[in-house]
Design an enzyme around this catalytic site. Sequence first.
Site, short mmCIF file in Angstrom:
data_model
loop_
_atom_site.label_atom_id
_atom_site.label_comp_id
_atom_site.label_asym_id
_atom_site.label_seq_id
_atom_site.Cartn_x
_atom_site.Cartn_y
_atom_site.Cartn_z
N LYS A 179 49.36 -30.64 1.60
CA LYS A 179 48.90 -31.85 0.91
C LYS A 179 48.01 -32.67 1.84
O LYS A 179 48.48 -33.27 2.80
CB LYS A 179 50.07 -32.73 0.45
CG LYS A 179 49.59 -33.78 -0.54
CD LYS A 179 50.45 -35.00 -0.63
CE LYS A 179 50.13 -36.04 0.38
NZ LYS A 179 48.80 -36.70 0.26
N GLU A 253 53.83 -35.17 14.25
CA GLU A 253 52.83 -35.67 15.19
C GLU A 253 52.44 -37.06 14.71
O GLU A 253 51.78 -37.20 13.68
CB GLU A 253 51.63 -34.71 15.24
CG GLU A 253 50.87 -34.82 16.54
CD GLU A 253 49.74 -35.82 16.48
OE1 GLU A 253 50.02 -37.01 16.73
OE2 GLU A 253 48.62 -35.42 16.18
N GLU A 386 50.03 -49.82 17.09
CA GLU A 386 48.85 -49.00 16.81
C GLU A 386 47.96 -49.71 15.79
O GLU A 386 48.42 -50.08 14.71
CB GLU A 386 49.31 -47.65 16.25
CG GLU A 386 48.18 -46.69 15.99
CD GLU A 386 48.67 -45.30 15.57
OE1 GLU A 386 49.43 -45.20 14.60
OE2 GLU A 386 48.28 -44.32 16.23
P1 NAI Z 1 50.57 -42.14 6.30
O1 NAI Z 1 51.35 -41.65 7.44
O2 NAI Z 1 51.32 -42.90 5.27
O3 NAI Z 1 49.83 -40.93 5.57
C1 NAI Z 1 49.71 -39.64 6.11
C2 NAI Z 1 50.00 -38.62 5.04
O4 NAI Z 1 51.32 -38.79 4.56
C3 NAI Z 1 49.09 -38.72 3.80
O5 NAI Z 1 48.80 -37.41 3.35
C4 NAI Z 1 49.97 -39.43 2.82
O6 NAI Z 1 49.63 -39.18 1.47
C5 NAI Z 1 51.33 -38.87 3.14
N1 NAI Z 1 52.46 -39.71 2.71
C6 NAI Z 1 52.50 -41.05 2.56
N2 NAI Z 1 53.73 -41.43 2.16
C7 NAI Z 1 54.48 -40.32 2.04
C8 NAI Z 1 55.83 -40.07 1.67
N3 NAI Z 1 56.66 -41.05 1.32
N4 NAI Z 1 56.27 -38.81 1.68
C9 NAI Z 1 55.45 -37.80 2.04
N5 NAI Z 1 54.17 -37.97 2.38
C10 NAI Z 1 53.68 -39.22 2.39
O7 NAI Z 1 49.35 -42.98 6.87
P2 NAI Z 1 48.31 -43.93 6.12
O8 NAI Z 1 49.00 -44.77 5.10
O9 NAI Z 1 47.16 -43.13 5.70
O10 NAI Z 1 47.90 -44.86 7.34
C11 NAI Z 1 48.75 -45.88 7.77
C12 NAI Z 1 48.73 -46.01 9.27
O11 NAI Z 1 49.26 -44.83 9.86
C13 NAI Z 1 47.37 -46.13 9.89
O12 NAI Z 1 46.94 -47.45 9.88
C14 NAI Z 1 47.60 -45.61 11.27
O13 NAI Z 1 48.10 -46.63 12.10
C15 NAI Z 1 48.66 -44.57 11.10
N6 NAI Z 1 48.11 -43.20 11.05
C16 NAI Z 1 48.32 -42.40 12.13
C17 NAI Z 1 47.80 -41.13 12.14
C18 NAI Z 1 47.98 -40.23 13.30
O14 NAI Z 1 47.34 -39.21 13.39
N7 NAI Z 1 48.85 -40.55 14.21
C19 NAI Z 1 46.99 -40.62 11.03
C20 NAI Z 1 46.88 -41.51 9.93
C21 NAI Z 1 47.41 -42.77 9.97
#
Ligand code: NAI
Length: 492
Positions: A179, A253, A386
């Site tokens: 996904k 990660e 972050e």
């Molecule tokens: P997120 O961690 O919520 O999203 C990443 C993935 O998880 C997306 O594919 C999303 O659809 C999925 N996801 C979201 N909620 C879920 C759930 N309950 N169950 C399963 N999958 C789920 O990150 P988001 O909302 O895009 O960004 C929020 C913050 O996260 C950013 O501001 C940043 O600080 C951090 N982030 C860190 C990343 C990294 O590589 N360490 C990458 C992206 C965001």
Amino acid sequence: MKSYDRLFIDGRWVAPVHNGSFDTIDPSSEQVLAKVAAATAEDVDLAVQAARKAFDAGPWPRMRGAERAAVLRRIGKGIRDRLHELAEIEVRDNGKPLPEALWDLGDAAGCFEFYAGLAETLDDNAEQPVALSDDRFTSVVRKEPIGVAGAIIPWNFPMLMAAWKVAPALAAGCTMVLKPSELTPLTALELAGIAAADLPPGVLNIVTGFGKDAGAPLSEHPGIDKLAFTGSVPTGSRIMQAAARDIKNVSLELGGKSPFIVFDDSDLDAAVEWIMFGIFWNQGEVCSATSRVLVKRGIYARLIERLEEETRKITIGNGLDDGVLLGPIVSKGQYDKVREAVERGKQEGARLVTGGGRPAHLDTGYFMEPVVFADVPEDSWIWREEIFGPVVCVRPFDTEDEAVRTANDSRFGLAAAVMSRDDARCERVARALRAGIVWINCSQPTFTEAPWGGYKQSGIGRELGVWGLNNYLETKQITRYGSDKPWGWYIK
Ligand code: NAI
Ligand code: MG
């Protein structure tokens, strides 16, 4: 733009059961880029069933590694053949500058080629004898694919994050449901198109959709053996909770607030350039971004001055335009979050050296001038959390011990960097830093061969290299009783 309104399940392009869709946005123009299929629990269930069938009864896990390698190499070539076109799609969907997208796409192809090489080695190395302390027994240890993997990836490196999970999983003989992020779903669908011709049905399934509607059902699905996630700490924690219910293997990660320690014998220009690369590359939307910079007091003032000067020169704009090195932030939501962080930093008493405003020549798009904060208080939110945007926080330090202590004072531990002309000092500090990745005299270079992952709340497990392959392998011992003599416990 072509249509992206289908999911890739069981080797076919299918409409979502509820016919849902969502728009993906070009963050440079704020315009709709494409309509994308929105999967729900029913679609995820069909995808997991297809992956389950492909694993339990299909050819993929039973093939020789060398045969899987040939397929992986063709996927790598498929990416290279369309490198420019795919990079442009990535720029439109994510906002990143084209040279970075080209780099990502080349790395994604390289990742498939690297894991093709490891898949080949599996044929000879899948079984290794283990010396036992009792010579009546012999034992071999065997590596087998872990089963059906569910992968959930973020929006910062859409195709590369897909490659980091799909390539080792397929090399290992697993099947997968992936996904992508709802903010950047397009290149994962392109990847399915590239792989479709070569993969047996059900081996790779792509379900686009929201975290709550598609990600959560995937993480909770009992048909999944392994969950691999990259993204935020709160979502990672939710995924781990879902995995806990039926004891799925999980690798995470997650985020970071990685430190960069600069000693006063460093070349000033080199320090400034690597600091910039560590936080402005990819708009600072990088899990390993070195967002906390500690500078030895003797060069602090001069370094801030040079950093300001060079930061102001960065060309900001649409990632497809020539010379642009900083694109827009990926989405309205993330843009607002970064802007709020900048306001918060000012209120917390950090000194705003430069940036934070909208560039004068850009009146639409989620653009922000890159930000340098100096004298950032150690207990402030912007120092500790972050931000995931082009915002660097700088502080002075006086002693090596103090620098290491401050660097390690974080709930994260993904990456860290140190710069000095004194090699012994760099090596010493590198060993004292509590992080999974430490860079000396640079920040961010990432190699497919080397392990990637974090300490503390930055995650569990390692991707890339042989460690990445092991994520998708189970370990089985096969032990044989070979003695002529009866066991003689009950029956004497
Ligand atoms: P997120 O961690 O919520 O999203 C990443 C993935 O998880 C997306 O594919 C999303 O659809 C999925 N996801 C979201 N909620 C879920 C759930 N309950 N169950 C399963 N999958 C789920 O990150 P988001 O909302 O895009 O960004 C929020 C913050 O996260 C950013 O501001 C940043 O600080 C951090 N982030 C860190 C990343 C990294 O590589 N360490 C990458 C992206 C965001
Ligand atoms: Mg987008």
